[in-house]
Scaffold this motif. Structure first.
Motif, mmCIF file in Angstrom:
data_model
loop_
_atom_site.group_PDB
_atom_site.id
_atom_site.type_symbol
_atom_site.label_atom_id
_atom_site.label_comp_id
_atom_site.label_asym_id
_atom_site.label_seq_id
_atom_site.Cartn_x
_atom_site.Cartn_y
_atom_site.Cartn_z
ATOM 1 N N UNK A 46 -2.219 46.519 34.550
ATOM 2 C CA UNK A 46 -0.868 46.279 35.039
ATOM 3 C C UNK A 46 -0.831 45.035 35.917
ATOM 4 N N UNK A 47 0.230 44.253 35.777
ATOM 5 C CA UNK A 47 0.474 43.128 36.662
ATOM 6 C C UNK A 47 1.972 42.891 36.753
ATOM 7 N N UNK A 48 2.369 42.157 37.762
ATOM 8 C CA UNK A 48 3.782 41.865 37.944
ATOM 9 C C UNK A 48 4.193 40.738 36.996
ATOM 10 N N UNK A 49 5.312 40.912 36.325
ATOM 11 C CA UNK A 49 5.832 39.881 35.424
ATOM 12 C C UNK A 49 6.503 38.806 36.268
ATOM 13 N N UNK A 50 5.782 37.737 36.527
ATOM 14 C CA UNK A 50 6.286 36.632 37.330
ATOM 15 C C UNK A 50 5.424 35.405 37.058
ATOM 16 N N UNK A 51 5.923 34.210 37.365
ATOM 17 C CA UNK A 51 5.095 33.009 37.191
ATOM 18 C C UNK A 51 3.834 33.099 38.047
ATOM 19 N N UNK A 52 2.712 32.682 37.457
ATOM 20 C CA UNK A 52 1.423 32.792 38.145
ATOM 21 C C UNK A 52 0.755 31.425 38.268
ATOM 22 N N UNK A 53 0.127 31.188 39.407
ATOM 23 C CA UNK A 53 -0.659 29.983 39.610
ATOM 24 C C UNK A 53 0.183 28.725 39.749
ATOM 25 N N UNK A 54 -0.482 27.589 39.926
ATOM 26 C CA UNK A 54 0.237 26.326 40.143
ATOM 27 C C UNK A 54 1.058 25.873 38.942
ATOM 28 N N UNK A 55 0.703 26.363 37.742
ATOM 29 C CA UNK A 55 1.440 25.965 36.542
ATOM 30 C C UNK A 55 2.570 26.938 36.197
ATOM 31 N N UNK A 56 2.715 27.982 36.988
ATOM 32 C CA UNK A 56 3.803 28.936 36.767
ATOM 33 C C UNK A 56 3.722 29.650 35.440
ATOM 34 N N UNK A 57 2.506 30.033 35.018
ATOM 35 C CA UNK A 57 2.309 30.690 33.724
ATOM 36 C C UNK A 57 2.797 32.140 33.796
ATOM 37 N N UNK A 58 3.628 32.521 32.856
ATOM 38 C CA UNK A 58 4.110 33.892 32.802
ATOM 39 C C UNK A 58 3.175 34.723 31.920
ATOM 40 N N UNK A 59 2.834 35.933 32.343
ATOM 41 C CA UNK A 59 1.948 36.769 31.523
ATOM 42 C C UNK A 59 2.650 37.294 30.289
ATOM 43 N N UNK A 60 1.891 37.476 29.235
ATOM 44 C CA UNK A 60 2.408 38.133 28.034
ATOM 45 C C UNK A 60 2.134 39.626 28.155
ATOM 46 N N UNK A 61 3.069 40.427 27.672
ATOM 47 C CA UNK A 61 3.011 41.862 27.910
ATOM 48 C C UNK A 61 3.038 42.647 26.600
ATOM 49 N N UNK A 62 2.306 43.760 26.575
ATOM 50 C CA UNK A 62 2.321 44.630 25.402
ATOM 51 C C UNK A 62 3.613 45.442 25.346
ATOM 52 N N UNK A 63 4.269 45.615 26.494
ATOM 53 C CA UNK A 63 5.501 46.396 26.529
ATOM 54 C C UNK A 63 6.737 45.515 26.378
ATOM 55 N N UNK A 64 6.582 44.408 25.618
ATOM 56 C CA UNK A 64 7.714 43.560 25.264
ATOM 57 C C UNK A 64 8.103 42.622 26.388
ATOM 58 N N UNK A 65 9.156 41.851 26.186
ATOM 59 C CA UNK A 65 9.631 40.963 27.257
ATOM 60 C C UNK A 65 9.981 41.776 28.498
ATOM 61 N N UNK A 66 9.473 41.334 29.629
ATOM 62 C CA UNK A 66 9.703 42.036 30.895
ATOM 63 C C UNK A 66 10.313 41.047 31.879
ATOM 64 N N UNK A 67 11.379 41.444 32.549
ATOM 65 C CA UNK A 67 12.047 40.570 33.504
ATOM 66 C C UNK A 67 11.229 40.353 34.759
ATOM 67 N N UNK A 68 11.585 39.328 35.536
ATOM 68 C CA UNK A 68 10.884 39.031 36.778
ATOM 69 C C UNK A 68 10.810 40.252 37.687
#
Length: 277
Positions: free
Chosen positions: A151-173
């Motif tokens: 589990x992780x929070x769906x939000x931009x990560x790191x200096x490049x603002x990479x959003x995680x891909x999720x198995x439970x479909x598109x997830x909002x911020x």
């Protein structure tokens, strides 16, 4: 006299800076190279923002042991080949040692020279295939056991603002991003965590025979990793030559969940000196 003393002081400062840079360069070339994880291809073993030192003594030395210095903001782009290109081309190493299956290693991309960090899956002479997301080595599927969810929070990560891909479909911020988690055990007994998002093109590959003097790498975040499953000429990594190895990653020193490792208030308290498996 004052001008002379001032001139001498400036000269001494310049010498000190030059000596410090030379010592730092020698240390980085021979012993340890700092590495900050920029992407999520090795989750959950390595997280975006993990900071570690790569052990260059583990595999010996080649041209890839020389540091690359890239600072686009001020136009600096010095490649390892610019410094140590004279040692390139024979796929050998000085004081060389072979990586073990399951090692987490930093290597230079065979085409563009970018530093990558992945896990050693295939050794020279191995036949490697992925079928329905499962790795098969020398005609034997590796052992895989379910291990809950990552589990992780769906939000931009790191200096490049990479959003995680999720198995439970598109997830909002701010939502919970889920991935299936498994424990994979390679031949030889090395076990580590891997993640699954869903059915992907790289979940089924041809049989690859690893050439002598080369290695087959994969990311632990299997559906979010550019690695040896795709040839380098097609945008992947392909087989990695022995001389392209930089070193082995053994331990996370600290980890930042923010956009900069200098933001100490974003450091992850549970990852200081975390041993890697």
């Amino acid at each position: 006299m004052a001008d002379k003393a001032r001139s001498g002081g400036i000269l001494d400062t310049i010498k000190t800076v030059i000596y410090a840079l030379l010592i730092a360069g020698i240390f980085r070339t021979l012993f340890f190279q700092p590495f900050w994880i920029p992407s999520g291809s090795m989750k959950d073993t390595l997280l975006i923002g993990d900071f570690l030192f790569v052990n260059k003594m583990a595999y010996g030395y080649s041209y890839a042991s020389c540091p690359s210095v890239r600072i686009p903001a001020i136009g600096i782009n010095i490649d390892a080949k610019d410094i140590c290109g004279w040692a390139d081309g024979d796929n050998t190493r000085f004081l060389g040692a072979e990586p073990a299956r399951g090692d987490i290693a930093v290597f230079r991309h065979p085409v563009n020279g970018t530093d990558f960090i992945k896990r050693v899956i295939g050794l020279p002479g191995d036949r490697v295939q992925v079928r329905d997301g499962r790795v098969i080595i020398n005609d034997t599927p590796v052992e895989v056991a379910p291990d809950g969810q990552f589990e992780e929070v769906a939000e931009p990560q790191g200096p490049h603002g990479i959003r995680p891909r999720c198995a439970n479909g598109p997830v909002g911020d701010g939502g919970t991003c889920l991935k299936e988690k498994f424990v994979e055990t390679l031949p030889g007994g090395t076990s580590h965590s891997i993640l699954n998002i869903g059915n992907q093109g790289a979940d089924n590959t041809p049989v690859y025979t690893v050439p002598e003097g080369h290695y087959f790498f994969m990311g632990d975040n299997r559906d979010n990793s550019s690695d040896s499953r795709v040839p380098s000429v097609a945008g992947g990594v392909g087989f990695v030559p022995y001389e392209n190895l930089v070193g082995r990653a053994d331990r996370v020193i600290f980890s930042s969940a923010g956009s900069s490792m200098l933001f100490f208030w974003t450091w992850r308290g549970d990852r200081f000196f975390e041993a890697l498996e």
